[in-house]
Design a protein around this motif. Structure first.
Motif, PDB file in Angstrom:
ATOM      1  N   THR A   1       0.844  -1.185   0.000  1.00  0.00           N
ATOM      2  CA  THR A   1       0.000   0.000   0.000  1.00  0.00           C
ATOM      3  C   THR A   1       0.887   1.245   0.000  1.00  0.00           C
ATOM      4  OG1 THR A   1      -0.078  -0.051   2.416  1.00  0.00           O
ATOM      5  CG2 THR A   1      -1.855  -1.164   1.227  1.00  0.00           C
ATOM      6  N   LEU A   2       0.283   2.366  -0.302  1.00  0.00           N
ATOM      7  CA  LEU A   2       1.015   3.630  -0.339  1.00  0.00           C
ATOM      8  C   LEU A   2       0.777   4.439   0.928  1.00  0.00           C
ATOM      9  CD1 LEU A   2       0.476   4.837  -4.022  1.00  0.00           C
ATOM     10  CD2 LEU A   2       2.591   3.981  -3.011  1.00  0.00           C
ATOM     11  N   LEU A   3       1.796   5.197   1.319  1.00  0.00           N
ATOM     12  CA  LEU A   3       1.700   6.157   2.410  1.00  0.00           C
ATOM     13  C   LEU A   3       1.939   7.552   1.846  1.00  0.00           C
ATOM     14  CD1 LEU A   3       3.931   4.422   5.126  1.00  0.00           C
ATOM     15  CD2 LEU A   3       1.427   4.348   4.948  1.00  0.00           C
ATOM     16  N   VAL A   4       1.514   8.536   2.610  1.00  0.00           N
ATOM     17  CA  VAL A   4       1.836   9.922   2.281  1.00  0.00           C
ATOM     18  C   VAL A   4       2.966  10.356   3.201  1.00  0.00           C
ATOM     19  CG1 VAL A   4       0.993  12.293   2.107  1.00  0.00           C
ATOM     20  CG2 VAL A   4      -0.541  10.364   1.597  1.00  0.00           C
ATOM     21  N   ALA A   5       4.080  10.755   2.606  1.00  0.00           N
ATOM     22  CA  ALA A   5       5.201  11.296   3.370  1.00  0.00           C
ATOM     23  C   ALA A   5       5.147  12.814   3.258  1.00  0.00           C
ATOM     24  CB  ALA A   5       6.529  10.763   2.822  1.00  0.00           C
TER      25      ALA A   5
ATOM     26  N   VAL B   1      11.988   4.469   7.590  1.00  0.00           N
ATOM     27  CA  VAL B   1      13.064   5.438   7.367  1.00  0.00           C
ATOM     28  C   VAL B   1      12.732   6.706   8.147  1.00  0.00           C
ATOM     29  CG1 VAL B   1      14.369   6.746   5.658  1.00  0.00           C
ATOM     30  CG2 VAL B   1      13.466   4.476   5.071  1.00  0.00           C
ATOM     31  N   ARG B   2      13.532   7.009   9.143  1.00  0.00           N
ATOM     32  CA  ARG B   2      13.277   8.171   9.980  1.00  0.00           C
ATOM     33  C   ARG B   2      14.151   9.338   9.522  1.00  0.00           C
ATOM     34  NH1 ARG B   2       8.807   6.729  10.976  1.00  0.00           N
ATOM     35  NH2 ARG B   2       8.693   8.645  12.213  1.00  0.00           N
ATOM     36  N   ILE B   3      13.511  10.408   9.111  1.00  0.00           N
ATOM     37  CA  ILE B   3      14.202  11.629   8.677  1.00  0.00           C
ATOM     38  C   ILE B   3      13.673  12.789   9.513  1.00  0.00           C
ATOM     39  CG2 ILE B   3      14.480  13.265   6.769  1.00  0.00           C
ATOM     40  CD1 ILE B   3      14.403  10.954   4.842  1.00  0.00           C
TER      41      ILE B   3
END
Length: 293
Positions: free
Chosen positions: A167-171, A250-252
């Protein structure tokens, strides 16, 4: 002189007896004697001193014994080397990948499994943009590619097999107005500056779905072939990005993720290679990777 003559000669030399050597070779003694006589005639002199009880090596026979052992050892080494190559145990596999292959764990799992099974094979790994992988394979620059499906993966001479769907997420930036919501809908993305991957061009299903659903509110602000670049743009507040779900690990700094309630929109990963792959190591890698899915 052929390899069979050398094997027969060594059997007689080691047994010191034609009868025992013949039994060891599973042939009759007269046939063995004829083969040794033919070898002596070819070389031009006797190799054995024959007595009533045993045979002993002449000086020439002692020299041939050392040379025959080296020759047969080299032949066996060559046989094993070629056999290992044919099984894919040696050789080189050059792997190109797009970012989500790493973050999904697919690529690293396949690499680890292959290295454990074929430790003497050489693995070369490099990041290659999704739209460049098929051309790099056809040009002989890489052997295998991990990429989202895109128009290039159906190029002539390319074999593509899907190995993942997410599925897709919104970043988006933590201070973006949409970050106040626990999850988002497609309607809420209308009018937003979208950050997409290069692979999502006008003929790609995700692009077509977004264009259809958002209509005039569909706005692509930036594109990139690099996952980290897509996330960096989103974290900087330059737009919102649609990324595969595995990327949430991935934490940014300054970046957050929100679920997207649009199950019809999916991210995928395909493994691409040459339609006719001659390399045995590459064949072994593909068999292992696809067999583990």
């Amino acid at each position: 002189m052929d390899l069979r003559h050398l094997r027969y000669f060594l059997a007689v030399a080691e047994e010191g007896h034609f009868g025992r050597a013949a039994a060891r070779l599973h042939i009759v003694q007269p046939a063995l004697s004829m083969q040794i006589k033919a070898l002596e005639d070819e070389l031009g002199g006797p190799l054995f001193i024959r007595t009533s009880r045993r045979v002993e090596l002449t000086e020439a026979g002692l020299l041939l014994q050392a040379e025959a052992r080296r020759t047969l050892e080299q032949v066996e080494h060559t046989r094993q080397t070629i056999a290992r190559s044919l099984r894919g145990e040696t050789g080189r596999v050059r792997v190109g990948f797009a970012g989500n292959a790493i973050f999904s764990g697919k690529l690293t799992r396949h690499l680890r499994q292959f290295h454990q099974r074929y430790p003497d094979a050489d693995l070369v790994i490099e990041e290659v943009g999704p739209l460049q992988q098929a051309a790099a394979i056809l040009a002989g620059q890489i052997d295998v590619g991990y990429t989202p499906d895109n128009p290039t993966t159906s190029a002539p001479g390319i074999k593509a097999q899907r190995i993942g769907d997410w599925t897709l997420l919104v970043a988006l930036a933590e201070d973006h107005p949409l970050a106040a919501h626990a999850d988002l809908t497609l309607d809420q993305l209308a009018g937003q500056a979208l950050i997409l991957y290069d692979a999502h061009d006008a003929h790609e299903p995700l692009y077509e779905l977004l264009s259809h659903r958002l209509g005039n509110g569909f706005s692509v602000a930036r594109r990139s072939s690099s996952t980290l670049s897509v996330l960096a743009h989103a974290a900087a507040g330059l737009g919102v990005a649609l990324v595969p779900a595995p990327l949430q690990q991935v934490r940014i700094p300054g970046l957050t993720y929100r679920a997207l309630k649009a199950p019809e929109l999916m991210a995928n990963l395909v493994l691409i290679s040459r339609l006719e792959e001659p390399g045995h190591a590459v064949q072994a890698y593909l068999a292992l990777a696809l067999g583990s899915e």
